[in-house]
Design a protein around this motif. Structure first.
Motif, PDB file in Angstrom:
ATOM      1  N   SER A 237       0.863  -1.178   0.000  1.00 43.38           N
ATOM      2  CA  SER A 237       0.000   0.000   0.000  1.00 43.38           C
ATOM      3  C   SER A 237       0.897   1.225   0.000  1.00 43.38           C
ATOM      4  N   GLU A 238       0.413   2.258  -0.649  1.00 41.82           N
ATOM      5  CA  GLU A 238       1.220   3.472  -0.782  1.00 41.82           C
ATOM      6  C   GLU A 238       0.280   4.655  -0.950  1.00 41.82           C
ATOM      7  N   GLY A 239       0.493   5.677  -0.148  1.00 34.47           N
ATOM      8  CA  GLY A 239      -0.358   6.860  -0.226  1.00 34.47           C
ATOM      9  C   GLY A 239       0.419   8.118   0.098  1.00 34.47           C
ATOM     10  N   ASN A 240      -0.116   9.252  -0.329  1.00 30.92           N
ATOM     11  CA  ASN A 240       0.502  10.549  -0.097  1.00 30.92           C
ATOM     12  C   ASN A 240      -0.462  11.438   0.676  1.00 30.92           C
ATOM     13  N   ALA A 250      -4.225  10.587  10.324  1.00 32.03           N
ATOM     14  CA  ALA A 250      -4.460   9.249  10.863  1.00 32.03           C
ATOM     15  C   ALA A 250      -4.408   8.257   9.704  1.00 32.03           C
ATOM     16  N   ASN A 251      -3.811   7.129   9.939  1.00 33.38           N
ATOM     17  CA  ASN A 251      -3.575   6.173   8.861  1.00 33.38           C
ATOM     18  C   ASN A 251      -4.844   5.389   8.527  1.00 33.38           C
ATOM     19  N   THR A 252      -5.765   6.075   7.861  1.00 36.10           N
ATOM     20  CA  THR A 252      -6.985   5.468   7.332  1.00 36.10           C
ATOM     21  C   THR A 252      -7.115   5.865   5.866  1.00 36.10           C
ATOM     22  N   PRO A 253      -7.756   5.057   5.037  1.00 40.02           N
ATOM     23  CA  PRO A 253      -7.814   5.361   3.595  1.00 40.02           C
ATOM     24  C   PRO A 253      -8.405   6.728   3.270  1.00 40.02           C
ATOM     25  N   VAL A 254      -9.416   7.181   4.029  1.00 41.62           N
ATOM     26  CA  VAL A 254     -10.077   8.443   3.698  1.00 41.62           C
ATOM     27  C   VAL A 254      -9.188   9.649   3.979  1.00 41.62           C
ATOM     28  N   GLN A 255      -8.109   9.472   4.732  1.00 40.30           N
ATOM     29  CA  GLN A 255      -7.234  10.584   5.085  1.00 40.30           C
ATOM     30  C   GLN A 255      -6.214  10.900   3.987  1.00 40.30           C
ATOM     31  N   TYR A 256      -6.006   9.975   3.066  1.00 36.05           N
ATOM     32  CA  TYR A 256      -4.969  10.164   2.052  1.00 36.05           C
ATOM     33  C   TYR A 256      -5.461  11.079   0.932  1.00 36.05           C
ATOM     34  N   LEU A 264      -4.201  -7.843  -3.561  1.00 44.06           N
ATOM     35  CA  LEU A 264      -4.559  -8.673  -2.406  1.00 44.06           C
ATOM     36  C   LEU A 264      -4.492  -7.901  -1.093  1.00 44.06           C
ATOM     37  N   PHE A 265      -4.299  -6.601  -1.168  1.00 47.20           N
ATOM     38  CA  PHE A 265      -4.213  -5.796   0.054  1.00 47.20           C
ATOM     39  C   PHE A 265      -5.616  -5.528   0.602  1.00 47.20           C
ATOM     40  N   SER A 266      -5.710  -5.540   1.925  1.00 47.25           N
ATOM     41  CA  SER A 266      -6.966  -5.229   2.605  1.00 47.25           C
ATOM     42  C   SER A 266      -6.761  -4.018   3.507  1.00 47.25           C
ATOM     43  N   TYR A 267      -7.781  -3.186   3.623  1.00 46.04           N
ATOM     44  CA  TYR A 267      -7.672  -2.013   4.492  1.00 46.04           C
ATOM     45  C   TYR A 267      -7.413  -2.405   5.951  1.00 46.04           C
TER      46      TYR A 267
END
Length: 581
Positions: A237-240, A250-256, A264-267
């Motif tokens: 997983s990779e985000g900015n 906070a390390n949640t998907p909506v924060q990126y 195969l990655f899961s949140y």
């Protein structure tokens, strides 16, 4: 009318001799195969022939695929296939650059889409090369490993009959018994870490097995690296996230701001942590040829592991990330966020916050947009949206001294240039847009008294009034800085690093370690004096073989010296042939 000879078939499926000699036309029922044999008549003949052909072609394909030449060719193809991924923007790295490329190259885009050039590393052709290389390496390693194990369990081969034909050879006569010579040779060779044993009247020794071990380690490390690469791509997983001083994450998907992950990655796999950007510090060279080059580039963070973890401090620098569990937080870029306040015609504040500006050059000349989406009403009281395109320079050259391009990346003479718009920003259409760019297709520009576009360069604390009592925009004296962080969670990184180290070590061993054999034969001559022969053979070209044999000869000769002769000058210490080459 001439008689036609009929071909008769015996019980074994052959033909009678008189039929084979006949020149009469016959109906052929035997079809030759690609791998020997002919197809016999009947359904069973067709089945056996087809099976033999299929099995033959499978074996041929497997031999070609698992050959060292094919493995090297696939490795070269994999390297060449990775080149487009470095030259062409990739969706998995920077989707915005991909969109810019599509707009700038409308003719190339369909071709690149068909070839998967915007997703090289997940394309079918790249995966095919990757998988074939993986299978080829396994097919190369397995038989060679068993062969190497057999060599380790076996013993060096016995001495050839004619040792004088070896590339390095010497002989002398000694009064020592043949058994004493062989015993001395065994001691010398084993002390030099040769695997040695006595065979008949000679001693056979071999050294350099680590060469093949290094070769196997290199190929095995390549397989480990391929597995680690595939595993990392599937579960990564990779985000900015761009964060202004004083804000947090906070390390949640909506924060990126943008987030990418493997198939195969899961949140649920995201590491639970959060952090705040307390302060960003950057200093630059003031003079010299490197003027403007960053000297310090660091972000002071307060982070927490888990949901209720204790607060800890950490200074993140370039290439010195914050590591939390399996995640790494990298500092990738920084810029300025001038604080802007927008008021309506009644003086009510409808917008007041720092606006991140994206740099466009090394001196941090930056562009951005101020978007007032809610709370603003025009002079008639109707709800409307405001927007301002903005250019920010931390060090302005001065009025009349050039355009809006910064002269230095530090905050020495900050200026904000703005132009106002009103109408619909377009966020209600449901089409995603860049928050740092302004879509003015449904907006109108404010005009000044002369009917020109309303633009103004503002110093900190200055205000631009909008016409007809539409409001104002103020460039506050406070200027904050922002930092962009890349949060990476990629498993198997340690395996990939370990595989790289082992591959380098194995390749070095296979290149620099030389495998060689040495034989020492000692037997009694016709006159009862022992004749000693020593020879060496390199499994690969080695200039050191004669020199090494000469050293071994010297050690053995010390224990079994040359027999005395009538003239001492006629009995020198032997030296192997080829030592001076």
């Amino acid at each position: 009318m001439s008689e036609t000879t009929t071909e008769t078939t015996d019980e074994a499926g052959g033909t009678e001799p008189h039929a084979r000699l006949s020149t009469a036309p016959v109906e052929s029922t035997a079809v030759p195969g690609s791998f020997g044999g002919r197809r016999a008549p009947g359904p069973w003949g067709w089945i056996t022939w087809t099976g033999r052909e299929v099995l033959g072609w499978v074996r041929w394909f497997w031999r070609q695929l698992t050959s060292m030449r094919t493995a090297l060719l696939l490795l070269l193809l994999l390297s060449l296939a990775a080149v487009p991924g470095s030259l062409i923007p990739q969706n998995g790295v920077d989707p915005m650059k991909v969109e810019d490329f599509r707009e700038a190259n409308p003719k190339l885009t369909p071709v690149y889409d068909a070839l998967g050039m915007f997703d090289v590393y997940s394309s079918v052709w790249f995966s095919a090369i990757y998988i074939l290389l993986f299978v080829s390496l396994i097919g190369c390693i397995v038989p060679r490993t068993w062969q190497f194990v057999g060599q380790l369990r076996g013993r060096p081969p016995g001495a050839p009959r004619r040792l004088d034909r070896m590339p390095a050879y010497t002989t002398w006569r000694t009064t020592a018994a043949p058994e004493e010579v062989r015993e001395a040779a065994l001691g010398v060779l084993r002390k030099r870490r040769f695997r040695s044993h006595a065979v008949d009247d000679a001693v056979a020794a071999e050294k350099g097995y680590l060469r093949e071990l290094g070769n196997l380690a290199f190929h095995l490390a390549l397989i480990v690296m391929l597995i680690a690469f595939g595993w990392g791509e599937l579960y990564k997983s990779e985000g900015n996230k761009l964060i202004v001083e004083g804000d947090g994450f906070a390390n949640t998907p909506v924060q990126y701001d943008d987030f990418r992950s493997g198939s195969l990655f899961s949140y649920d796999d995201l590491e639970p942590f959060s952090f705040d950007l307390d302060d960003f510090r950057a200093t630059y060279a003031e003079s010299g040829p490197n003027r403007g080059t960053p000297r310090t580039y660091e972000a002071a963070l307060t982070y927490r592991e888990g949901v209720d973890g204790a607060e800890r401090k950490k200074v993140v620098e370039v290439n010195e990330p914050l590591e939390i569990g399996g995640s790494k937080v990298y500092l990738t870029s920084h810029g300025y966020a001038p604080v802007v306040t927008v008021r309506d015609g009644k003086g009510e504040i409808v917008y007041s916050q720092p606006v991140p500006m994206l740099p466009i050059d090394q001196n941090i000349t930056s562009q951005g947009a101020v978007k007032v989406l809610d709370g603003y009403r025009d002079p008639e009281g109707e709800e409307e949206q405001l927007a301002f395109s903005a250019v920010f320079v931390p060090t302005f050259a001065g009025k009349g001294s050039g355009t809006m391009f910064s002269q230095f990346p530090a905050l020495e003479f900050p200026v904000l240039a703005v132009a106002g718009y009103h109408g619909s920003v377009g966020v209600d259409s449901g089409i995603p847009q860049n928050v740092y760019q302004l879509d003015d297709r449904k907006m109108k520009q404010f005009k000044d008294e002369n009917g020109d576009t309303l633009r103004k360069m503002l110093l900190p604390g200055e205000t631009m009034e909008l016409p007809d009592g539409a409001g104002s925009i103020t460039f506050e004296k406070e200027i904050k800085e922002w930092a962009n962080f890349q949060v990476v969670q990629q498993p198997a990184g340690g395996w990939a690093l370990g595989g790289s180290v082992v591959a380098i070590a194995g390749l070095s061993g296979s290149l620099f370690i030389q495998r060689r054999r040495v034989w020492v034969r000692a037997r009694s001559g016709d006159d009862g004096v022992t004749v000693v022969e020593m020879a060496g053979l390199g499994r690969s070209e080695s200039a050191r073989l004669p020199q090494e044999l000469g050293e071994l000869v010297g050690l053995v000769h010390d224990r079994a010296p040359t027999a005395p002769a009538a003239d001492p000058e006629d009995s020198p210490v032997p030296s192997p042939e080829g030592a001076d080459k």
